[in-house]
Motif scaffolding. Structure first.
Motif, PDB file in Angstrom:
ATOM      1  N   GLY A  45       0.620  -0.977  -0.106  1.00  0.00           N
ATOM      2  CA  GLY A  45       0.285   0.021   0.081  1.00  0.00           C
ATOM      3  C   GLY A  45       1.096   1.438   0.164  1.00  0.00           C
ATOM      4  O   GLY A  45       0.374   2.334  -0.430  1.00  0.00           O
ATOM      5  N   ASP A  46       2.236   1.323   0.632  1.00  0.00           N
ATOM      6  CA  ASP A  46       2.423   2.581  -0.031  1.00  0.00           C
ATOM      7  C   ASP A  46       3.973   2.628  -0.872  1.00  0.00           C
ATOM      8  O   ASP A  46       4.908   3.369  -0.845  1.00  0.00           O
ATOM      9  CB  ASP A  46       4.679   2.034   1.728  1.00  0.00           C
ATOM     10  CG  ASP A  46       3.225   2.379   2.964  1.00  0.00           C
ATOM     11  OD1 ASP A  46       2.212   2.941   3.037  1.00  0.00           O
ATOM     12  OD2 ASP A  46       3.287   1.992   3.827  1.00  0.00           O
ATOM     13  N   GLY A  47       3.244   1.656  -1.427  1.00  0.00           N
ATOM     14  CA  GLY A  47       4.475   2.328  -3.188  1.00  0.00           C
ATOM     15  C   GLY A  47       4.920   0.557  -3.736  1.00  0.00           C
ATOM     16  O   GLY A  47       5.154  -0.816  -3.283  1.00  0.00           O
ATOM     17  N   GLU A  67      15.317  -0.149 -12.183  1.00  0.00           N
ATOM     18  CA  GLU A  67      14.413   0.830 -13.195  1.00  0.00           C
ATOM     19  C   GLU A  67      13.182   0.323 -12.666  1.00  0.00           C
ATOM     20  O   GLU A  67      12.999  -0.770 -12.759  1.00  0.00           O
ATOM     21  CB  GLU A  67      14.937   1.617 -14.085  1.00  0.00           C
ATOM     22  CG  GLU A  67      16.207   1.569 -14.474  1.00  0.00           C
ATOM     23  CD  GLU A  67      15.859   2.016 -16.534  1.00  0.00           C
ATOM     24  OE1 GLU A  67      15.483   1.882 -16.698  1.00  0.00           O
ATOM     25  OE2 GLU A  67      16.832   2.504 -16.393  1.00  0.00           O
ATOM     26  N   ILE A  68      11.846   1.475 -12.237  1.00  0.00           N
ATOM     27  CA  ILE A  68      10.733   1.317 -12.229  1.00  0.00           C
ATOM     28  C   ILE A  68      10.436   2.004 -12.844  1.00  0.00           C
ATOM     29  O   ILE A  68      10.873   3.298 -13.097  1.00  0.00           O
ATOM     30  CB  ILE A  68      10.898   1.616 -10.699  1.00  0.00           C
ATOM     31  CG1 ILE A  68      10.590   0.840  -9.471  1.00  0.00           C
ATOM     32  CG2 ILE A  68       8.610   1.446 -11.019  1.00  0.00           C
ATOM     33  CD1 ILE A  68      10.384   1.171  -8.077  1.00  0.00           C
ATOM     34  N   ARG A  69       9.505   1.361 -13.712  1.00  0.00           N
ATOM     35  CA  ARG A  69       9.072   2.004 -14.938  1.00  0.00           C
ATOM     36  C   ARG A  69       7.510   1.645 -14.901  1.00  0.00           C
ATOM     37  O   ARG A  69       7.034   1.245 -14.566  1.00  0.00           O
ATOM     38  CB  ARG A  69       9.667   1.243 -16.730  1.00  0.00           C
ATOM     39  CG  ARG A  69      11.315   1.353 -16.552  1.00  0.00           C
ATOM     40  CD  ARG A  69      11.564   1.112 -18.182  1.00  0.00           C
ATOM     41  NE  ARG A  69      12.719   0.618 -18.269  1.00  0.00           N
ATOM     42  CZ  ARG A  69      13.391   0.840 -19.036  1.00  0.00           C
ATOM     43  NH1 ARG A  69      12.608  -0.364 -19.795  1.00  0.00           N
ATOM     44  NH2 ARG A  69      14.695   0.332 -18.971  1.00  0.00           N
ATOM     45  N   THR A  70       6.935   3.032 -14.845  1.00  0.00           N
ATOM     46  CA  THR A  70       5.658   2.881 -15.553  1.00  0.00           C
ATOM     47  C   THR A  70       4.736   3.341 -16.799  1.00  0.00           C
ATOM     48  O   THR A  70       5.776   3.795 -17.888  1.00  0.00           O
ATOM     49  CB  THR A  70       4.304   3.954 -14.547  1.00  0.00           C
ATOM     50  OG1 THR A  70       4.617   5.192 -14.292  1.00  0.00           O
ATOM     51  CG2 THR A  70       5.305   3.627 -12.523  1.00  0.00           C
ATOM     52  N   GLN A  71       4.309   3.100 -17.248  1.00  0.00           N
ATOM     53  CA  GLN A  71       2.928   3.058 -17.837  1.00  0.00           C
ATOM     54  C   GLN A  71       1.706   4.509 -18.005  1.00  0.00           C
ATOM     55  O   GLN A  71       0.852   4.255 -17.147  1.00  0.00           O
ATOM     56  CB  GLN A  71       1.923   2.344 -18.994  1.00  0.00           C
ATOM     57  CG  GLN A  71       3.128   1.949 -19.668  1.00  0.00           C
ATOM     58  CD  GLN A  71       2.067   0.988 -20.548  1.00  0.00           C
ATOM     59  OE1 GLN A  71       1.605   0.095 -20.315  1.00  0.00           O
ATOM     60  NE2 GLN A  71       3.105   0.586 -21.817  1.00  0.00           N
ATOM     61  N   ALA A  82      11.636   5.588 -10.987  1.00  0.00           N
ATOM     62  CA  ALA A  82      12.099   5.558 -10.034  1.00  0.00           C
ATOM     63  C   ALA A  82      13.742   4.804 -10.838  1.00  0.00           C
ATOM     64  O   ALA A  82      13.922   3.503 -11.570  1.00  0.00           O
ATOM     65  CB  ALA A  82      11.865   4.765  -8.954  1.00  0.00           C
ATOM     66  N   ALA A  83      14.763   4.794 -10.412  1.00  0.00           N
ATOM     67  CA  ALA A  83      16.038   4.249 -10.728  1.00  0.00           C
ATOM     68  C   ALA A  83      16.674   4.190  -9.019  1.00  0.00           C
ATOM     69  O   ALA A  83      17.427   4.669  -8.445  1.00  0.00           O
ATOM     70  CB  ALA A  83      16.923   4.489 -11.855  1.00  0.00           C
ATOM     71  N   ARG A  98      11.339   3.642  -2.705  1.00  0.00           N
ATOM     72  CA  ARG A  98       9.786   3.555  -2.854  1.00  0.00           C
ATOM     73  C   ARG A  98       9.450   4.097  -3.943  1.00  0.00           C
ATOM     74  O   ARG A  98       9.529   5.798  -2.980  1.00  0.00           O
ATOM     75  CB  ARG A  98       9.560   3.117  -1.398  1.00  0.00           C
ATOM     76  CG  ARG A  98       7.535   2.070  -1.505  1.00  0.00           C
ATOM     77  CD  ARG A  98       7.520   2.144  -0.427  1.00  0.00           C
ATOM     78  NE  ARG A  98       8.420   1.487  -0.188  1.00  0.00           N
ATOM     79  CZ  ARG A  98       8.466   0.321   0.572  1.00  0.00           C
ATOM     80  NH1 ARG A  98       7.050  -0.771  -0.182  1.00  0.00           N
ATOM     81  NH2 ARG A  98       8.997  -1.053   1.106  1.00  0.00           N
ATOM     82  N   VAL A  99       8.402   3.907  -4.930  1.00  0.00           N
ATOM     83  CA  VAL A  99       7.979   5.125  -5.309  1.00  0.00           C
ATOM     84  C   VAL A  99       6.711   4.767  -5.686  1.00  0.00           C
ATOM     85  O   VAL A  99       5.823   3.159  -5.250  1.00  0.00           O
ATOM     86  CB  VAL A  99       7.707   5.197  -6.829  1.00  0.00           C
ATOM     87  CG1 VAL A  99       9.396   5.989  -7.150  1.00  0.00           C
ATOM     88  CG2 VAL A  99       8.544   3.602  -7.616  1.00  0.00           C
ATOM     89  N   THR A 100       5.419   5.170  -5.435  1.00  0.00           N
ATOM     90  CA  THR A 100       3.588   5.165  -5.195  1.00  0.00           C
ATOM     91  C   THR A 100       3.825   5.571  -7.291  1.00  0.00           C
ATOM     92  O   THR A 100       3.655   6.465  -7.445  1.00  0.00           O
ATOM     93  CB  THR A 100       3.201   6.422  -4.949  1.00  0.00           C
ATOM     94  OG1 THR A 100       2.746   7.446  -4.571  1.00  0.00           O
ATOM     95  CG2 THR A 100       3.386   5.526  -2.721  1.00  0.00           C
ATOM     96  N   ALA A 101       3.143   4.578  -7.815  1.00  0.00           N
ATOM     97  CA  ALA A 101       2.621   5.048  -9.165  1.00  0.00           C
ATOM     98  C   ALA A 101       1.484   4.480  -9.198  1.00  0.00           C
ATOM     99  O   ALA A 101       1.298   2.995  -9.209  1.00  0.00           O
ATOM    100  CB  ALA A 101       3.537   4.111 -10.158  1.00  0.00           C
ATOM    101  N   SER A 102       0.606   4.887 -10.053  1.00  0.00           N
ATOM    102  CA  SER A 102      -0.752   4.199 -10.294  1.00  0.00           C
ATOM    103  C   SER A 102      -0.498   3.247 -11.582  1.00  0.00           C
ATOM    104  O   SER A 102      -0.160   3.994 -12.454  1.00  0.00           O
ATOM    105  CB  SER A 102      -2.094   4.867 -10.103  1.00  0.00           C
ATOM    106  OG  SER A 102      -1.710   6.401 -11.229  1.00  0.00           O
TER     107      SER A 102
END
Length: 128
Positions: A45-47, A67-71, A82-83, A98-102
Motif C-alpha cells: 500500500g505504500d508503493g 529501474e521502475i517503469r510505468t505507463q 525510479a532508478a 519506494r515509489v507510488t505509481a498507478s
C-alpha cells in the motif's frame, strides 16, 4: 503484448555459476547467474521498491542498474520513475527508492562487467 527492451546485450563469455539470492519480504527468491541480473520487487500500500542483484567474480568491476517503469495508460510509452545504480568489485545489488505509481508498472535491470557494455544483460519483469 510484446515487450521489447532496447539495449539487450549478448551473453557474457565464460561459464555461468548459479547461486541462490535472498529476496525481500513479500517477494520470491530467484537464482542468480554470473553477470545476469536477478530481479525482485516489493509492492504494498505504500508503493513499490525494485531490487536487482548480480553475481560476479570478486576481481570484476560490476555494474547493476534497476529501474521502475510505468505507463500513463496501457500501450503508452514506458517511463522510468525510479532508478538506482551500483558499481563495485564482485557481486552487487541496487535498490530503487519506494515509489507510488498507478497504472501498469514493471521492473527492469541491467547488469554485468562495468567496462564492457556489450556483455551487460538487461531483463524486465512482466507488467503488474
Amino acid at each position: 503484448m510484446v515487450l521489447t527492451v532496447a539495449g539487450i546485450a549478448g551473453l557474457a563469455a565464460g561459464p555461468a555459476a548459479a547461486a541462490t539470492a535472498t529476496a525481500l519480504p513479500g517477494t520470491t527468491a530467484c537464482t542468480a547467474v554470473v553477470n545476469h541480473p536477478c530481479l525482485s520487487h516489493e509492492a504494498d500500500g505504500d508503493g513499490v521498491v525494485g531490487v536487482a542483484r548480480v553475481s560476479a567474480q570478486p576481481d570484476q568491476l560490476t555494474v547493476v542498474r534497476v529501474e521502475i517503469r510505468t505507463q500513463a495508460a496501457w500501450g503508452s510509452p514506458w517511463q522510468t520513475v525510479a532508478a538506482a545504480t551500483t558499481v563495485r568489485f564482485g557481486s552487487a545489488e541496487a535498490t530503487t527508492p519506494r515509489v507510488t505509481a498507478s497504472g501498469p508498472r514493471l521492473v527492469c535491470a541491467t547488469a554485468g562487467p562495468a567496462l564492457e557494455a556489450d556483455k551487460q544483460v538487461t531483463t524486465c519483469t512482466n507488467p503488474f
